[in-house]
Design a protein around this motif. Structure first.
Motif, PDB file in Angstrom:
ATOM      1  N   SER A  70       0.576  -1.238  -0.007  1.00  0.00           N
ATOM      2  CA  SER A  70       0.071   0.071  -0.200  1.00  0.00           C
ATOM      3  C   SER A  70       0.995   1.309   0.042  1.00  0.00           C
TER       4      SER A  70
ATOM      5  N   GLY B 102      -1.784  11.260   2.409  1.00  0.00           N
ATOM      6  CA  GLY B 102      -3.305  11.741   2.721  1.00  0.00           C
ATOM      7  C   GLY B 102      -3.505  13.355   2.324  1.00  0.00           C
TER       8      GLY B 102
ATOM      9  N   LYS C 176       0.040   4.828  -1.896  1.00  0.00           N
ATOM     10  CA  LYS C 176      -1.355   4.969  -2.305  1.00  0.00           C
ATOM     11  C   LYS C 176      -1.922   5.695  -1.007  1.00  0.00           C
TER      12      LYS C 176
ATOM     13  N   ASP D  53      -0.007   8.994   6.771  1.00  0.00           N
ATOM     14  CA  ASP D  53      -1.037  10.024   6.462  1.00  0.00           C
ATOM     15  C   ASP D  53      -0.451  11.463   6.062  1.00  0.00           C
TER      16      ASP D  53
ATOM     17  N   HIS E  34      -9.334  16.002   3.460  1.00  0.00           N
ATOM     18  CA  HIS E  34     -10.186  14.660   4.054  1.00  0.00           C
ATOM     19  C   HIS E  34     -10.077  14.606   5.668  1.00  0.00           C
TER      20      HIS E  34
ATOM     21  N   PRO F 267      -4.532   7.105   1.933  1.00  0.00           N
ATOM     22  CA  PRO F 267      -5.192   6.098   2.748  1.00  0.00           C
ATOM     23  C   PRO F 267      -6.401   5.810   2.504  1.00  0.00           C
ATOM     24  N   THR F 268      -7.072   4.529   2.788  1.00  0.00           N
ATOM     25  CA  THR F 268      -8.501   4.370   2.561  1.00  0.00           C
ATOM     26  C   THR F 268      -9.297   5.087   3.771  1.00  0.00           C
ATOM     27  N   PHE F 269     -10.649   5.271   3.620  1.00  0.00           N
ATOM     28  CA  PHE F 269     -11.413   5.647   4.462  1.00  0.00           C
ATOM     29  C   PHE F 269     -11.241   5.143   5.887  1.00  0.00           C
ATOM     30  N   TRP F 270     -11.240   3.756   6.028  1.00  0.00           N
ATOM     31  CA  TRP F 270     -10.887   2.982   7.397  1.00  0.00           C
ATOM     32  C   TRP F 270      -9.397   3.403   7.934  1.00  0.00           C
ATOM     33  N   GLN F 271      -8.483   3.695   7.234  1.00  0.00           N
ATOM     34  CA  GLN F 271      -7.315   3.897   8.001  1.00  0.00           C
ATOM     35  C   GLN F 271      -7.425   5.425   8.104  1.00  0.00           C
TER      36      GLN F 271
END
Length: 72
Positions: free
Chosen positions: A5, A39, A8, A35, A43, A10-14
């Motif tokens: 990862s 990130g 990439k 982050d 967001h 971060p996903t919503f859950w991360q």
């Protein structure tokens, strides 16, 4: 060891995990670096503001419940 990862966003859950960890003051250095490097600040600001509003409403609800239960 390479993390698949890496690079990439971060996903919503991360992001949610990061917001909760930041609220408790226990964010790991690895997640903080992810982050900041990958990130979007907007967001995290939006999710942090939403978390703060939910937290405030939960506190208000708990206080109202405690007042209601002690007023008997």
């Amino acid at each position: 060891m390479d993390d698949p990862s890496e690079g990439k966003p971060p996903t919503f859950w991360q992001m949610l995990h990061s917001i909760l960890a930041a609220a408790l003051g226990v964010q790991s250095g690895k997640n903080r670096a992810r982050d900041f490097n990958h990130g979007k600040a907007s967001h995290f600001i939006a999710l942090g503001a939403l978390f703060t509003l939910i937290f405030i409403f939960v506190l208000i609800g708990l206080v109202q419940l405690a007042v209601h239960l002690t007023a008997r």
